[in-house]
Motif scaffolding. Structure first.
Motif, PDB file in Angstrom:
ATOM      1  N   VAL A 131      -3.156   0.694   2.840  1.00  0.00           N
ATOM      2  CA  VAL A 131      -1.716   0.927   3.030  1.00  0.00           C
ATOM      3  C   VAL A 131      -0.999  -0.368   3.376  1.00  0.00           C
ATOM      4  O   VAL A 131       0.091  -0.641   2.871  1.00  0.00           O
ATOM      5  CB  VAL A 131      -1.485   1.986   4.123  1.00  0.00           C
ATOM      6  N   GLU A 132      -1.623  -1.191   4.233  1.00  0.00           N
ATOM      7  CA  GLU A 132      -1.005  -2.458   4.654  1.00  0.00           C
ATOM      8  C   GLU A 132      -0.833  -3.420   3.488  1.00  0.00           C
ATOM      9  O   GLU A 132       0.069  -4.256   3.479  1.00  0.00           O
ATOM     10  CB  GLU A 132      -1.843  -3.104   5.754  1.00  0.00           C
ATOM     11  N   ASN A 133      -1.740  -3.362   2.511  1.00  0.00           N
ATOM     12  CA  ASN A 133      -1.584  -4.104   1.253  1.00  0.00           C
ATOM     13  C   ASN A 133      -1.571  -5.627   1.433  1.00  0.00           C
ATOM     14  O   ASN A 133      -0.691  -6.328   0.934  1.00  0.00           O
ATOM     15  CB  ASN A 133      -0.308  -3.647   0.532  1.00  0.00           C
TER      16      ASN A 133
ATOM     17  N   THR B 143       2.836   3.411  -0.327  1.00  0.00           N
ATOM     18  CA  THR B 143       3.112   4.789   0.080  1.00  0.00           C
ATOM     19  C   THR B 143       2.814   5.724  -1.088  1.00  0.00           C
ATOM     20  O   THR B 143       2.822   5.305  -2.248  1.00  0.00           O
ATOM     21  CB  THR B 143       4.587   4.964   0.473  1.00  0.00           C
ATOM     22  N   PRO B 144       2.570   7.005  -0.790  1.00  0.00           N
ATOM     23  CA  PRO B 144       2.385   7.980  -1.878  1.00  0.00           C
ATOM     24  C   PRO B 144       3.599   8.022  -2.804  1.00  0.00           C
ATOM     25  O   PRO B 144       3.457   8.166  -4.027  1.00  0.00           O
ATOM     26  CB  PRO B 144       2.202   9.305  -1.130  1.00  0.00           C
ATOM     27  N   GLU B 145       4.798   7.873  -2.213  1.00  0.00           N
ATOM     28  CA  GLU B 145       6.025   7.904  -3.020  1.00  0.00           C
ATOM     29  C   GLU B 145       6.082   6.699  -3.964  1.00  0.00           C
ATOM     30  O   GLU B 145       6.491   6.833  -5.121  1.00  0.00           O
ATOM     31  CB  GLU B 145       7.257   7.912  -2.111  1.00  0.00           C
ATOM     32  N   GLY B 146       5.664   5.538  -3.460  1.00  0.00           N
ATOM     33  CA  GLY B 146       5.670   4.337  -4.297  1.00  0.00           C
ATOM     34  C   GLY B 146       4.698   4.441  -5.450  1.00  0.00           C
ATOM     35  O   GLY B 146       5.017   4.073  -6.591  1.00  0.00           O
TER      36      GLY B 146
ATOM     37  N   PHE C 200      -5.168   6.642   1.109  1.00  0.00           N
ATOM     38  CA  PHE C 200      -4.173   6.475   2.173  1.00  0.00           C
ATOM     39  C   PHE C 200      -4.769   6.684   3.559  1.00  0.00           C
ATOM     40  O   PHE C 200      -4.101   6.457   4.569  1.00  0.00           O
ATOM     41  CB  PHE C 200      -2.979   7.405   1.931  1.00  0.00           C
TER      42      PHE C 200
ATOM     43  N   LYS D 160       3.940  -5.542   0.887  1.00  0.00           N
ATOM     44  CA  LYS D 160       4.784  -4.347   0.858  1.00  0.00           C
ATOM     45  C   LYS D 160       3.887  -3.130   1.031  1.00  0.00           C
ATOM     46  O   LYS D 160       2.951  -2.929   0.263  1.00  0.00           O
ATOM     47  CB  LYS D 160       5.537  -4.253  -0.467  1.00  0.00           C
ATOM     48  N   LYS D 161       4.138  -2.318   2.052  1.00  0.00           N
ATOM     49  CA  LYS D 161       3.270  -1.178   2.328  1.00  0.00           C
ATOM     50  C   LYS D 161       3.219  -0.224   1.134  1.00  0.00           C
ATOM     51  O   LYS D 161       4.223   0.007   0.463  1.00  0.00           O
ATOM     52  CB  LYS D 161       3.736  -0.445   3.587  1.00  0.00           C
TER      53      LYS D 161
END
Length: 263
Positions: free
Chosen positions: A82-84, A183-186, A76, A180-181
């Motif tokens: 992150v931008e993916n 994220t740690p949560e994703g 991250f 789709k960005k």
């Protein structure tokens, strides 16, 4: 196999990029056979590593007998990860290779070797651009000698490696559609969803995260078992935050999110 061992024997020492999958495990076993303690397996521990993969790498390193080191990496901190974008793997792979080259310098390893095979060169492979840019500091023996995935599995079986039939398990970022960005949560949600399905007895599958929708890919032969266990799967994935849970009727296929890129 003889050609690969001869190529490895020409090096005084080597650091193996080691995920614990069949490709890197076979390469590590060959390196250890030729170089002994001058071979070092290094596993990159990152957030998007699938559940259980680090433990698997530690176990197979012990099985082989090779020296093993784990290096933590926070993907991250790589903005392009992150931008993916469709080039996500290039930026992530480049950062990891730089970390491995730094480790090789500290350990006194002459070269970094990695296990990409010729079969993997089909389709979208931006990560290989990063390998190519490292010139001769990073070597891919299976590419050099045009070794296929099936041939590597045959080598692994011949050498008695327990991972010979292990399904591939790419990083969890590959479950999230480009654009789709990440994220740690994703990543955590996908990891939990796949852990649940793995614990139901499925071994070759993916949970693709399309925002509100979880798209589950399993082998066609596993469709009946998924339907049989659908209530628990739906409840768990909704608990994790998905609003809809779908079964992809095309079945499991590695890299399905790249289909959009190829079109």
């Amino acid at each position: 196999m003889k050609q690969i061992k001869e190529a490895l024997a020409s090096k005084s020492s080597a650091l193996v990029a080691f995920s614990g999958g069949v490709d890197s495990s076979t390469l590590a076993a060959l390196a250890y056979e030729v170089l002994g303690n001058n071979a070092l397996a290094v596993t990159i521990n990152m957030h998007s590593l699938p559940e259980g993969e680090l433990q698997m790498a530690e176990n197979i390193a012990r099985e082989i007998g090779i020296r093993h080191k784990v290096i933590d990496f926070d993907e991250f901190n790589v903005p392009e990860f992150v931008e993916n974008s469709p080039k996500r793997c290039y930026y992530c792979k480049r950062s990891i290779l730089e970390l491995l080259l730094e480790a090789a310098k500290k350990e006194g390893s002459e070269v970094v070797i990695e296990g990409t095979n010729i079969t993997e060169m089909q389709g979208n492979r931006p990560g290989m651009q990063a390998v190519a840019e490292m010139n001769e500091r990073v070597i891919s023996p299976f590419l050099q000698f045009s070794v296929t995935r099936e041939e590597i599995r045959q080598m692994a079986e011949y050498m008695g490696l327990s991972v010979a039939k292990k399904p591939s398990s790419p990083c969890l970022a590959s479950r999230i559609p480009y654009g789709k960005k990440i994220t740690p949560e994703g990543i955590s949600r996908v990891k939990s969803a796949e852990k649940y399905i793995f614990n139901l007895g499925f071994t070759q599958f993916r949970v693709r995260d399309h925002g509100d929708v979880a798209r589950i890919e399993v082998k066609s032969s596993d469709f009946p078992a998924v339907i049989e266990k659908k209530e628990g799967i739906v409840n768990e994935l909704k608990r994790l935050g998905f609003h809809y849970v779908t079964l992809d009727m095309e079945g499991f296929r590695s890299g399905s999110l790249d289909e959009v890129v190829s079109k």
